[in-house]
Design an enzyme around this catalytic site. Structure first.
Site, short mmCIF file in Angstrom:
data_model
loop_
_atom_site.label_atom_id
_atom_site.label_comp_id
_atom_site.label_asym_id
_atom_site.label_seq_id
_atom_site.Cartn_x
_atom_site.Cartn_y
_atom_site.Cartn_z
N TYR A 130 -3.86 -17.32 -73.50
CA TYR A 130 -2.65 -17.84 -72.89
C TYR A 130 -2.61 -19.37 -72.83
O TYR A 130 -1.58 -19.93 -72.49
CB TYR A 130 -2.48 -17.27 -71.48
CG TYR A 130 -1.57 -16.07 -71.48
CD1 TYR A 130 -1.99 -14.89 -72.06
CD2 TYR A 130 -0.31 -16.14 -70.93
CE1 TYR A 130 -1.17 -13.79 -72.08
CE2 TYR A 130 0.52 -15.03 -70.95
CZ TYR A 130 0.10 -13.87 -71.52
OH TYR A 130 0.91 -12.78 -71.54
N LYS A 182 -13.78 -7.24 -74.77
CA LYS A 182 -13.85 -6.85 -76.18
C LYS A 182 -15.05 -7.56 -76.78
O LYS A 182 -14.97 -8.22 -77.82
CB LYS A 182 -12.52 -7.24 -76.87
CG LYS A 182 -12.38 -6.79 -78.32
CD LYS A 182 -12.06 -5.33 -78.47
CE LYS A 182 -12.10 -4.90 -79.92
NZ LYS A 182 -11.93 -3.45 -80.10
N ASP A 216 -9.75 -1.39 -75.76
CA ASP A 216 -9.01 -0.33 -76.45
C ASP A 216 -9.35 1.04 -75.86
O ASP A 216 -8.47 1.88 -75.64
CB ASP A 216 -9.23 -0.37 -77.97
CG ASP A 216 -10.66 -0.69 -78.36
OD1 ASP A 216 -11.40 -1.25 -77.52
OD2 ASP A 216 -11.06 -0.40 -79.50
N ASP A 240 -2.48 -8.77 -69.15
CA ASP A 240 -1.04 -8.74 -69.35
C ASP A 240 -0.62 -7.36 -69.87
O ASP A 240 0.32 -6.73 -69.38
CB ASP A 240 -0.68 -9.84 -70.37
CG ASP A 240 0.80 -9.94 -70.63
OD1 ASP A 240 1.57 -9.78 -69.67
OD2 ASP A 240 1.19 -10.19 -71.79
N ASP A 244 0.99 -3.78 -67.54
CA ASP A 244 2.25 -3.08 -67.83
C ASP A 244 1.99 -1.61 -68.10
O ASP A 244 2.78 -0.74 -67.70
CB ASP A 244 2.96 -3.72 -69.04
CG ASP A 244 3.84 -4.89 -68.62
OD1 ASP A 244 3.60 -5.46 -67.54
OD2 ASP A 244 4.78 -5.24 -69.37
#
Ligand code: NAD
Length: 346
Positions: A130, A182, A216, A240, A244
């Site tokens: 970001y 990750k 993932d 982020d 959601d």
């Protein structure tokens, strides 16, 4: 003398926002008033509303107000896509060092895809991809043949946000913090985050358990068996996306509150945007901002009032009173009055 009458006033900044913002902030303020929450609101515009008023989407007076109150309740702000100005939301995070984005998701309406979801996501709010350090490299006659983006994670920030998540877990009686990364591919960028997670977890051994997941796999597990998660902490971009996804488990963005918390200031908001398609029609669902109002009450140590607010919201929904987006017919004002009528002790 009632408890309410001995409360000292708490100065707080109120940003009505754009689109449906004024309608849902009006609802939130009415309910907070009915609860006897002692906020002394200092109203300031931001976003498009502020441009109309004075030409600046983030006026100096708004920044000065938050610097003074250290606390804000914010309606959604419209950000023009592509050109125009930089997101006011991102600028506010940077201005006040709001490093922690807290996104609790709890099932409220029965009959959704999942029942009994209760997950809190803590997203790092200032670093990662970001930071937007991006550029193009020209190849032949294409000036933008290659796009390059650099992510930045620092050990100090990773430690700070992970400690925030463990402290939150302790304070709220939660048992487990899952560190999402990750590190199998982005060995430096997110390996550092995982390493900080393992280090901080040692301080909480025996009190809060640490769990670690690759992003993932975590995304899939959230759909297959979301009940295994309690508190999740992760880097900016993963947070982020996962926040959601988690909002989707409990009925979508209309129900999702968010808090942006720093060392010296905190801003509370609904996660959804300004919904220009329904603005001014009086049909917006104020729930997300109301749940954000419950978070602000907890933040100023008025947890009893936060519980009363959530209980009244639950009773209203259980009585079948809902706005259009939740399949009902209630207007924003009807829904608000119904909640006020169901506030315990009202
Ligand atoms: P949006 O969340 O505003 O709307 C998406 C859909 O959900 C629309 O159909 C809308 O009517 C509906 N919706 C959203 N909130 C609702 C509510 N409370 N009650 C009923 N229906 C609701 O997303 P968008 O259309 O992508 O964005 C519109 C603007 O909001 C953009 O300018 C965007 O940049 C901005 N935005 C701001 C914030 C923020 O301030 N935190 C967050 C997201 C988007």
């Amino acid at each position: 003398m009632s408890i309410d009458s001995i409360d000292t006033q708490i100065p707080a900044t109120l940003i009505p926002g754009d689109g449906i913002g004024p309608e849902i902030t009006e609802a939130a303020v009415a309910i907070l008033d009915a609860l006897g929450a002692p906020f002394d609101w200092d109203r300031h515009q931001g976003g498009m509303a502020a441009i109309k008023e004075g030409g600046d989407p983030l006026p100096a007076s708004l920044i000065a107000s938050i610097r003074h109150t250290k606390l804000a309740l914010k309606g959604p702000l419209t950000t023009p896509v592509g050109g125009g100005f930089r997101s006011v939301n991102v600028r506010l995070r940077e201005e006040f060092g709001l490093y922690a984005n807290l996104r609790p998701a709890k099932s409220m309406v029965k009959g959704g895809r999942y029942e009994d979801i209760d997950i809190v996501l803590v997203r790092e709010n200032l670093e990662g991809l970001y930071v937007g350090f991006e550029h193009y490299i020209a190849v032949g006659d294409d000036p933008q043949a290659v796009a390059i983006s650099s992510g930045i994670n620092t050990r100090s920030e990773a430690r700070r946000i992970i400690r925030f998540a463990f402290e939150y877990a302790l304070r709220h009686g939660r048992k487990q913090v899952t560190v999402v990364h990750k590190a199998n591919v982005l060995k430096a960028l997110t390996g550092l985050f995982l390493e900080a997670g393992r280090e901080i977890a040692l301080e909480y051994e025996g009190r809060v358990q640490m769990d670690e997941r690759i992003v993932d796999a975590c995304a899939m597990q959230l759909v297959l068996n979301p009940w295994q998660f309690d508190v999740i902490v992760t880097t900016n971009l993963f947070g982020d996306i996962l926040s959601d996804e988690i909002a989707g488990l409990v009925g979508g963005l209309g129900m999702a509150p968010g808090a942006n918390i720093g060392e010296t200031a905190a801003i509370f908001e609904a996660v959804h945007g300004s919904a220009p398609d329904i603005a001014g029609q009086g049909v917006a669902n104020p729930l997300a901002l109301l749940l954000a109002s419950a978070l602000i009450l907890e933040h100023v140590a008025l947890a009893d009032r936060a519980s009363r607010l959530r209980a009244a919201v639950l009773r209203t929904l259980e009585d079948g009173i809902r706005t259009r987006d939740l399949g009902g017919t209630a207007s924003t004002r009807d829904f608000t009055s119904a909640i006020i009528a169901r506030l315990e002790g009202h």
